[in-house]
Structures are given as C-alpha cells and as structure tokens.
Design a protein around this motif. Sequence first.
Motif, short mmCIF file in Angstrom:
data_model
loop_
_atom_site.label_atom_id
_atom_site.label_comp_id
_atom_site.label_asym_id
_atom_site.label_seq_id
_atom_site.Cartn_x
_atom_site.Cartn_y
_atom_site.Cartn_z
N VAL A 1 -24.39 25.05 0.59
CA VAL A 1 -23.35 25.28 1.59
C VAL A 1 -22.32 24.17 1.49
CG1 VAL A 1 -22.83 25.60 4.02
CG2 VAL A 1 -25.06 26.31 3.13
N VAL A 2 -21.04 24.55 1.47
CA VAL A 2 -19.96 23.56 1.44
C VAL A 2 -18.89 23.95 2.46
CG1 VAL A 2 -20.35 22.94 -0.98
CG2 VAL A 2 -18.74 24.79 -0.43
N SER A 3 -17.94 23.07 2.63
CA SER A 3 -16.86 23.29 3.59
C SER A 3 -16.12 24.59 3.30
CB SER A 3 -15.87 22.12 3.53
OG SER A 3 -16.53 20.89 3.66
N GLY A 4 -15.83 25.33 4.36
CA GLY A 4 -15.08 26.57 4.23
C GLY A 4 -15.91 27.80 3.96
N ASN A 5 -17.22 27.64 3.78
CA ASN A 5 -18.11 28.78 3.51
C ASN A 5 -18.31 29.63 4.76
OD1 ASN A 5 -20.54 27.57 1.02
ND2 ASN A 5 -18.41 28.18 0.83
N LEU A 6 -18.69 30.90 4.53
CA LEU A 6 -19.11 31.80 5.59
C LEU A 6 -20.56 32.16 5.31
CD1 LEU A 6 -18.63 33.53 8.07
CD2 LEU A 6 -17.66 35.30 6.60
N VAL A 7 -21.45 31.77 6.22
CA VAL A 7 -22.90 31.89 6.00
C VAL A 7 -23.54 32.62 7.18
CG1 VAL A 7 -25.04 30.61 5.60
CG2 VAL A 7 -22.87 29.69 4.76
N ILE A 8 -24.43 33.55 6.87
CA ILE A 8 -25.30 34.12 7.90
C ILE A 8 -26.75 33.83 7.54
CG2 ILE A 8 -23.70 35.97 8.54
CD1 ILE A 8 -25.59 37.92 6.99
N GLY A 9 -27.56 33.70 8.55
CA GLY A 9 -28.99 33.47 8.32
C GLY A 9 -29.80 34.12 9.41
N ALA A 10 -30.92 34.70 9.01
CA ALA A 10 -31.81 35.31 10.00
C ALA A 10 -32.65 34.23 10.65
CB ALA A 10 -32.68 36.37 9.33
N ASP A 11 -31.95 33.33 11.31
CA ASP A 11 -32.54 32.24 12.09
C ASP A 11 -31.43 31.68 12.95
OD1 ASP A 11 -35.08 30.22 12.19
OD2 ASP A 11 -33.19 29.13 12.46
N ALA B 1 -21.66 21.48 10.53
CA ALA B 1 -21.44 20.05 10.32
C ALA B 1 -20.61 19.79 9.08
CB ALA B 1 -22.78 19.32 10.21
N LEU B 2 -20.65 20.73 8.13
CA LEU B 2 -19.91 20.59 6.88
C LEU B 2 -18.57 21.31 6.91
CD1 LEU B 2 -22.86 21.10 4.36
CD2 LEU B 2 -21.92 18.95 5.23
N GLY B 3 -18.19 21.82 8.06
CA GLY B 3 -16.94 22.56 8.16
C GLY B 3 -17.05 23.98 7.64
N ALA B 4 -18.27 24.54 7.74
CA ALA B 4 -18.51 25.93 7.37
C ALA B 4 -18.66 26.76 8.64
CB ALA B 4 -19.77 26.05 6.51
N PHE B 5 -18.37 28.06 8.56
CA PHE B 5 -18.69 28.97 9.67
C PHE B 5 -20.05 29.55 9.35
CE2 PHE B 5 -19.13 32.79 12.06
CZ PHE B 5 -18.40 32.59 13.23
N SER B 6 -21.05 29.18 10.14
CA SER B 6 -22.41 29.65 9.89
C SER B 6 -23.02 30.07 11.20
CB SER B 6 -23.25 28.57 9.22
OG SER B 6 -23.27 27.37 9.97
N THR B 7 -23.73 31.19 11.17
CA THR B 7 -24.27 31.73 12.42
C THR B 7 -25.54 32.52 12.17
OG1 THR B 7 -23.62 32.91 14.44
CG2 THR B 7 -22.98 33.91 12.36
N GLY B 8 -26.38 32.60 13.17
CA GLY B 8 -27.62 33.35 13.07
C GLY B 8 -27.40 34.83 13.31
N ILE C 1 -26.21 26.50 19.33
CA ILE C 1 -26.80 27.75 19.82
C ILE C 1 -27.49 27.55 21.16
CG2 ILE C 1 -28.96 27.36 18.54
CD1 ILE C 1 -27.32 30.77 19.30
N GLU C 2 -27.91 26.33 21.46
CA GLU C 2 -28.59 26.07 22.74
C GLU C 2 -27.60 26.07 23.91
OE1 GLU C 2 -31.55 26.45 22.19
OE2 GLU C 2 -31.58 25.92 20.08
N ALA C 3 -26.30 26.08 23.59
CA ALA C 3 -25.28 26.28 24.63
C ALA C 3 -24.77 27.71 24.59
CB ALA C 3 -24.13 25.29 24.44
N GLY C 4 -25.43 28.56 23.80
CA GLY C 4 -25.04 29.96 23.70
C GLY C 4 -23.96 30.23 22.68
N ALA C 5 -23.55 29.21 21.91
CA ALA C 5 -22.41 29.35 21.01
C ALA C 5 -22.68 30.30 19.85
CB ALA C 5 -22.00 27.98 20.48
N LYS C 6 -21.63 30.94 19.39
CA LYS C 6 -21.69 31.72 18.15
C LYS C 6 -21.86 30.78 16.97
CE LYS C 6 -21.33 35.44 15.58
NZ LYS C 6 -22.43 36.44 15.57
#
Length: 422
Positions: free
Chosen positions: A113-123, A131-138, A219-224
């Motif tokens: 994962v690097v800056s600017g990436n778009l990542v999804i994960g089943a977690d 933290a790396l400037g990527a958009f990543s979400t569960g 995510i513990e604050a409900g964030a996307k």
Amino acid sequence: MGMTMSQKILAAHAGKDQVKVGELIMADLDLVLGNDITTPVAIKEFSKMSVEGVFDKSKIAIVPDHFAPNKDIKAAEQCKLIREFAHDKEIENYFEMGQMGIEHVLLPEKGLVVSGNLVIGADSHTCTYGALGAFSTGVGSTDMAAGMATGKAWFKVPSAIKFNITGSMNEWVSGKDVILHIIGMIGVDGALYRSMEFSGPGLKNLTINDRFSMANMAIEAGAKNGIFAVDEITLDYVKKHSKKEYKVYEADSDAEYEQVYDIDLSKIEPTIAFPHLPDNTKTVDQAENIKIDQVVIGSCTNGRLEDLAVAAKILRGNQVKKGIRVIIFPATQKIFLQAMIKGYIETFIKAGCVVSTPTCGPCLGGHMGILAAKERAVATTNRNFIGRMGHVESEVYLASPAVAAASALTGYITDPRKVTVK
C-alpha cells in the motif's frame, strides 16, 4: 467547490474530475484484502460468479492472522480453504505462517500500500492505511468477492471532518492516546460514514507509528476512513518499503468539512478507554487503582517495533507484578526478529511476560489470552465491547503500550510517569 483528500482519491479511481458528497460511484481498486475469517465467505460468493480467475494476481492479499496459528479444527479448515484458493488462483500476496503477520501491519511493511491507493479489505480496520495517505476502508465478504473478480467496488462519497493537529506530545503520550482522546471527544458515532482527515503543523510531531494507530481506530468513531496529509514522514516510509508508484493528493483550500477540530498535542494526557466502548475515556490519573488481571501488548493498533520499544523501556530490569499475566504480540515476523536483535524479547521474558508469534487472537477473544468472568485486562488493542476478549462479564481497558507496561508492574492501571525506569 473543492474536494477533500478522500474525495480526490475516489474521483481519480472512478475516472471522474469531480465527485460530490453522497454520490454513488464505481471505482478501480489497487488492492483487495481478506483474512482467515472473512475470506472463506468471500470464496463461497466468488465461486458463484462467472469468472475463472481473480482480476489481478498481484492486487489481492490474503493473510491468515485471526485464528492462526490454528486454534482448533474449524480454524484449520478455514485456513486450508483459503490456502488452496490462493494456490489455485495463483495469488501472489498470500502470507502463511512463518511469513505472516497481523494484516494491517504486514501489508504496509511489505510495500503493498502506498500514498494515493484505493484499498478495500474484508476487515473493519483496513482504514489503517490512511496513515500513508491512501483511501482504505473495510467492506463485507461479498464486496471482497466482487473486488477479487472485477477489481472494482462501489462507494458512496463520504463527507469529511478535519482535525487540525498542532503542538507536540509530552513524554509517554503517543498516537494511541491522541485517537482515544478524539474518540472520547466526538463519540463512537461522531464520524459516522465520514472521512476523518488529519492535517496541520503538528503532524511533523507524529511518527508514522502514531499515524498508523490513529488511522486504525478511525472506525471506532464510526468513520468510513481515516487519512493523513502526506508529508516527508509519509514518503520516507513509503520509499523505504515499496517500489510501487505513489501519488500525493492534497485537499483543496476550499474543500468542505462538516466540522473542524483543533487538536493541541501538548494538552493530551495518557488516556484510557473504560468498558465497554472506545469513547468511554478518562485520563490515566482518573483511572488509577483499578485492579487488573491481564495485560496485552500488541495488535494491529500497537504491535509495531516502536510500541515494543516503549514497553521494553518500562519493563527493563523490572518484574511483572505477581499474579498478573502479560502477553506480548509482535505484529509481524520481521518486527519479532527486530525486537529480538534489539534485546526487547529478552527484556520481556526476564520481566515475566509471555511473547507470542504474530496473531490477532486475543484482540477479538479468539484464542490466546481469553478472559474469564470478572477478569479485567489492559490492552493496546482497539475495541473493548462486552465480551470482546472473552467472557461477557470480563472488562477491557484500552490504553497505550506505556500505560499497559506500567500497569503490568503494579497490577493496577498506572500512570507511566510514576514508574521508575531503570
């Protein structure tokens, strides 16, 4: 109207010049992640699709880390299923025991994962990579399956909350304390389906480790998602760990935020989240003299080398309080080896701790460190819901590695500033 960092990344991956809050888009993915709990369900759904292989063998990562090493027969069968799937589909980024680690520490370490990436994960804690400037979400396992098959996922463009970081942290205060302070301030639904965007002059005083911890708990604050403005600290990490091409996205000066919070790092104290929600926070001086039974140091939130260094500094030459169980989980094999070379593992063992291979086990009450009724644990993990680490009548207090290590020495929740460091 301008766009936030998150909105810019989503727009770019959707092939659009502009996206608006609430808009539904289909976007191209840079990485799809699954673990040993969520991937078996995704494989079942994947098998229903009319595809022979995954969209890109290099853009899928599967990490058995929750119930691995296998805790029972069911866990063994789950790991066997994903192992066979990874082999059959020739997935390049499958990390088995011996090479594995806790997924959200392992993937950045491997440079996936690097800056600017778009990542999804089943977690749900996939948001760590912000933290790396990527958009990543569960996402759910069905979305993971679709992502593996097509390389795409749909998103509703989130609105954003801006956190303007200033100042510098005091001794024994870390990113874990900062994010617990923020969650305590805005609540577990304070950023519901919003992007938590961190910027400001104080970022230079947050290490990459601090940022990983903070993005992890968005995510513990409900964030996307949670995302940090990219700076020299970010790029230094990215360049050291990856050969992938990165891209820096900056929020526009006229980007819209639902709220803006000013966070002065110098005013934050060591912070504890009391049972049974991450927003039930108190400063450590309000939490002292609470008797505990167990301490857990590790997880995708605080199992990195910097976390272990803090714990070792406090535990070195000291002894764990008699009757207190202390379990330490380096987050990856590489971190375990680095900790061993630096002498941290020896320090932990001499102090009376147990040191385990990387696993998520105790964090979710899966295995290794399960709590009995009425027992209390101080943990550097990210959730303290009812029954999270074992019996429904047990209690989990979330804290930093410094507070956790200090508490291990006294048997009570303890301010690290009151412990003698030898």
